[in-house]
Design an enzyme around this catalytic site. Structure first.
Site, PDB file in Angstrom:
ATOM      1  CD  GLU A   1     -10.191  -2.100  -6.138  1.00  0.00           C
ATOM      2  OE1 GLU A   1     -11.362  -2.582  -6.482  1.00  0.00           O
ATOM      3  OE2 GLU A   1      -9.906  -2.056  -5.174  1.00  0.00           O
TER       4      GLU A   1
ATOM      5  CB  SER B   1      -3.839  -3.403 -17.856  1.00  0.00           C
ATOM      6  OG  SER B   1      -3.815  -2.008 -17.417  1.00  0.00           O
TER       7      SER B   1
ATOM      8  CB  THR C   1      -3.465   3.678 -11.521  1.00  0.00           C
ATOM      9  OG1 THR C   1      -3.108   5.024 -12.525  1.00  0.00           O
ATOM     10  CG2 THR C   1      -2.566   2.587 -11.779  1.00  0.00           C
TER      11      THR C   1
HETATM   12  C1  FAD Z   1      -0.744   2.640  -4.646  1.00  0.00           C
HETATM   13  C2  FAD Z   1      -1.299   1.404  -5.460  1.00  0.00           C
HETATM   14  C3  FAD Z   1      -1.944   0.272  -4.590  1.00  0.00           C
HETATM   15  C4  FAD Z   1      -2.184  -0.858  -5.332  1.00  0.00           C
HETATM   16  N1  FAD Z   1      -2.778  -1.844  -4.400  1.00  0.00           N
HETATM   17  C5  FAD Z   1      -2.998  -2.996  -5.517  1.00  0.00           C
HETATM   18  C6  FAD Z   1      -3.234  -4.210  -4.553  1.00  0.00           C
HETATM   19  O1  FAD Z   1      -3.657  -4.137  -3.327  1.00  0.00           O
HETATM   20  N2  FAD Z   1      -3.476  -5.713  -5.278  1.00  0.00           N
HETATM   21  C7  FAD Z   1      -3.042  -5.587  -6.541  1.00  0.00           C
HETATM   22  O2  FAD Z   1      -3.296  -6.798  -7.048  1.00  0.00           O
HETATM   23  N3  FAD Z   1      -2.723  -4.678  -7.306  1.00  0.00           N
HETATM   24  C8  FAD Z   1      -2.605  -3.382  -6.579  1.00  0.00           C
HETATM   25  N4  FAD Z   1      -2.218  -2.146  -7.417  1.00  0.00           N
HETATM   26  C9  FAD Z   1      -1.786  -2.442  -8.705  1.00  0.00           C
HETATM   27  C10 FAD Z   1      -2.690  -1.676  -9.991  1.00  0.00           C
HETATM   28  O3  FAD Z   1      -4.156  -2.507  -9.787  1.00  0.00           O
HETATM   29  C11 FAD Z   1      -2.077  -1.671 -11.052  1.00  0.00           C
HETATM   30  O4  FAD Z   1      -1.085  -0.613 -11.093  1.00  0.00           O
HETATM   31  C12 FAD Z   1      -3.000  -1.325 -12.434  1.00  0.00           C
HETATM   32  O5  FAD Z   1      -3.837  -2.323 -12.540  1.00  0.00           O
HETATM   33  C13 FAD Z   1      -2.378  -0.834 -13.444  1.00  0.00           C
HETATM   34  O6  FAD Z   1      -1.267  -1.483 -13.987  1.00  0.00           O
HETATM   35  P1  FAD Z   1       0.056  -1.286 -14.366  1.00  0.00           P
HETATM   36  O7  FAD Z   1       0.608  -0.180 -13.162  1.00  0.00           O
HETATM   37  O8  FAD Z   1       1.011  -2.242 -14.355  1.00  0.00           O
HETATM   38  O9  FAD Z   1      -0.119  -0.251 -15.371  1.00  0.00           O
HETATM   39  P2  FAD Z   1       0.071  -0.671 -17.041  1.00  0.00           P
HETATM   40  O10 FAD Z   1      -1.125  -1.856 -17.190  1.00  0.00           O
HETATM   41  O11 FAD Z   1       1.345  -1.022 -17.525  1.00  0.00           O
HETATM   42  O12 FAD Z   1      -0.447   0.644 -17.761  1.00  0.00           O
HETATM   43  C14 FAD Z   1       0.359   1.699 -17.914  1.00  0.00           C
HETATM   44  C15 FAD Z   1      -0.304   2.746 -19.111  1.00  0.00           C
HETATM   45  O13 FAD Z   1      -0.537   2.047 -20.305  1.00  0.00           O
HETATM   46  C16 FAD Z   1      -1.880   1.961 -20.589  1.00  0.00           C
HETATM   47  N5  FAD Z   1      -2.599   0.671 -21.048  1.00  0.00           N
HETATM   48  C17 FAD Z   1      -2.223  -0.458 -20.797  1.00  0.00           C
HETATM   49  N6  FAD Z   1      -2.780  -1.302 -21.372  1.00  0.00           N
HETATM   50  C18 FAD Z   1      -3.485  -0.572 -22.588  1.00  0.00           C
HETATM   51  C19 FAD Z   1      -4.097  -1.084 -23.596  1.00  0.00           C
HETATM   52  N7  FAD Z   1      -4.452  -2.279 -24.033  1.00  0.00           N
HETATM   53  N8  FAD Z   1      -4.728   0.024 -24.483  1.00  0.00           N
HETATM   54  C20 FAD Z   1      -4.486   1.189 -24.253  1.00  0.00           C
HETATM   55  N9  FAD Z   1      -3.660   1.502 -23.169  1.00  0.00           N
HETATM   56  C21 FAD Z   1      -3.118   0.947 -22.376  1.00  0.00           C
HETATM   57  C22 FAD Z   1      -2.599   2.346 -19.554  1.00  0.00           C
HETATM   58  O14 FAD Z   1      -3.939   2.926 -19.626  1.00  0.00           O
HETATM   59  C23 FAD Z   1      -1.801   3.058 -18.631  1.00  0.00           C
HETATM   60  O15 FAD Z   1      -1.813   4.538 -18.883  1.00  0.00           O
HETATM   61  C24 FAD Z   1      -2.013  -0.943  -6.718  1.00  0.00           C
HETATM   62  C25 FAD Z   1      -1.211   0.134  -7.315  1.00  0.00           C
HETATM   63  C26 FAD Z   1      -0.851   1.298  -6.701  1.00  0.00           C
HETATM   64  C27 FAD Z   1      -0.209   2.292  -7.645  1.00  0.00           C
END
Ligand code: FAD
Length: 467
Positions: A387, A119, A385
């Site tokens: 985008e 994120s 999750t």
């Molecule tokens: C199948 C799949 C395909 C994907 N494809 C791509 C791709 O092609 N290119 C690419 O770049 N990325 C891709 N992603 C990555 C995706 O964009 C990220 O998983 C997403 O942005 C969330 O980041 P994270 O998984 O690190 O979760 P985190 O950011 O760690 O979040 C985990 C949890 O913490 C919470 N959280 C985080 N920050 C805060 C806050 N400030 N306040 C309150 N709650 C918070 C969130 O709500 C969530 O519930 C893909 C992911 C998946 C699973």
């Protein structure tokens, strides 16, 4: 309409029929073949992303009706990678990549997320340092935490990646910029310095090969940095049309907007599929004598609000598409960003609830893969999750909405998240005191003391007009 009909006719080819018995390797191969045939048919061009967004969206929206892995692999290629090149690239960069990408000869992926930063995009740690002696950028993954992770198509499909990295020129940090980095050649041989790994089996969407990428001092020419917003001269002088860092970052990650509209559109499509199956079944299935299950009040309560919400989301989405198609202005760009973020979250959450209800409303038959509800539930679950995580998007949307309405100063908008967290902590102790704290911070008691908002801050996004 004509374009959609053409694509729907094209998707009647047996290769696009559902396949439930494939191994992951075979499903990926089939998805790639489906994509290759769709791309070769050349129904639209990636530059429609900017020149004709309605056409661009209409073409890609059709794919979710056939298979969601195909829709996502195509979305990553056309929208995230191709759209980013079209929006952030110079005319020469567009001309160098788009024709081959249009027909799938050159396949792209989108490298924003890192293992340690999802994120928090601004916190990514992949580095791009300019070497004036060779007129190249050197891209480096400093450690595993900074490896690109979850990148759709990176494990085997994509030839190039739009890599988001922290730019450093002559010792100065210039923030996140995008670089086109070759991953592998046509034969699948990795580019020197590029390592990839497979993210493995997933809960759904197994036709897409998500991968991890490490860049070990990969050298790319100066022209590899997308240069519509910012350039580095051959001698190593940085300049940007957007000197404000915040504005530059917003524009750099702004390519996600179209993807969010597509995800919201896919949510409407999937809800429509699930509701069509469940409502038809409800009016054909008797239970306890001659009574059709659709005549039971509980059944109506489960399906009809979801039907109404699906129509409402469809029309709301149409408004966003109209904004996208209108001549761009800074105010319109902000409105599109807020609306697409909020709608992506609202529509994908609504779709999860809707499909689960449709599944249950069909009883045991709802569990059969052939009726499509179950596979859609699994494949699309990740929409909440990727985008932009839905909760984070709602927070950003609420903050921006309040700021747009003139309720918050810029500094106030930036501290909104802190205030909300503070409120959540205090809610357990004294609800009234927490609301008063928040009001004092915002200076907008009318908005925040309004009953639904004081009860539940998440509704702030739904009632912006109350401010
Ligand atoms: C199948 C799949 C395909 C994907 N494809 C791509 C791709 O092609 N290119 C690419 O770049 N990325 C891709 N992603 C990555 C995706 O964009 C990220 O998983 C997403 O942005 C969330 O980041 P994270 O998984 O690190 O979760 P985190 O950011 O760690 O979040 C985990 C949890 O913490 C919470 N959280 C985080 N920050 C805060 C806050 N400030 N306040 C309150 N709650 C918070 C969130 O709500 C969530 O519930 C893909 C992911 C998946 C699973």
């Amino acid at each position: 309409m004509e374009l959609r009909q053409k694509i729907f006719d094209f998707l009647k080819d047996p290769i696009y029929q559902p396949e439930h018995y494939l191994s992951i390797a075979d499903f990926r191969a089939l998805t790639r073949e489906r994509f290759a045939r769709f791309a070769a048919a050349h129904f639209f061009t990636i530059t429609d992303y900017v020149d004709n967004p309605r056409r661009f969206l209409a073409a890609l929206e059709c794919l979710a009706w056939a298979d969601y892995s195909l829709a996502i692999l195509s979305g990553v290629h056309y929208t995230l990678c191709g759209g980013t090149i079209t929006k952030l690239g110079s005319a020469a960069q567009v001309a160098a990549h788009v024709p081959a990408m249009d027909v799938g000869r050159l396949r792209g992926c989108f490298g924003m997320t890192e293992l340690g930063h999802g994120s928090d995009v601004a916190g990514i740690r992949t580095r791009a340092s300019y070497d004036a002696a060779t007129r190249e950028f050197v891209l480096t993954t400093p450690d595993d935490d900074a490896s690109k992770y979850w990148i759709g198509g990176a494990a085997g499909t994509a030839h190039i990646c739009a890599v988001f990295a922290q730019l450093e020129v002559a010792g100065r940090e210039e923030g996140v910029h995008v670089f086109l980095v070759p991953l592998r050649d046509e034969a699948g041989r990795p580019h020197p310095g590029v390592r990839t790994a497979d993210c493995g089996a997933k809960m759904g969407l197994n036709g897409v090969d998500n991968g991890q990428i490490w860049l070990d001092d990969v050298r790319v020419p100066r022209e590899a940095m997308l240069s519509r917003l910012a350039t580095v001269s051959p001698e190593g002088r940085y300049s940007s049309a957007l000197p404000d860092r915040g504005a530059r970052f917003g524009a750099t990650v702004g390519g996600l907007t179209m993807g969010r509209v597509l995800i919201a559109g896919a949510a409407v499509t999937a809800s429509a599929i699930g509701l069509t199956v469940a409502i038809n079944y409800a009016h054909a299935r008797p239970q306890f004598g001659d009574t059709l299950i659709g005549d039971y009040l509980t059944h109506q309560r489960r399906l009809y609000p979801a039907l109404a919400a699906t129509y409402a989301l469809h029309f709301a989405l149409d408004r966003v598409k109209a904004l996208l198609a209108a001549p761009p202005t800074p105010a319109r760009a902000k409105a599109i960003h807020v609306a697409s973020s909020g709608l992506k979250a609202a529509a994908s959450w609504a779709r999860i609830r809707c499909l689960q209800d449709c599944r249950e409303c069909c009883g045991g038959q709802g569990f059969a893969a052939a009726n499509r509800i179950g596979p859609l539930l699994n494949d699309m679950n990740v929409d909440a999750t990727f985008e932009g995580d839905n909760t984070v998007l709602m927070q950003q949307g609420a903050a921006a909405e309040l700021a747009l309405g003139g309720v918050l100063t810029r500094a106030g908008a930036e501290s909104l998240r802190g205030l909300v967290n503070d409120l959540c902590r205090r809610l357990g102790e004294d609800r009234g005191a927490a609301a008063r704290t928040l009001c004092a911070g915002f200076g907008c008691p009318d908005h925040l003391m309004w009953a639904p908002i004081a009860r539940d801050w998440t509704t702030a996004f739904k009632y912006p007009g109350k401010a």
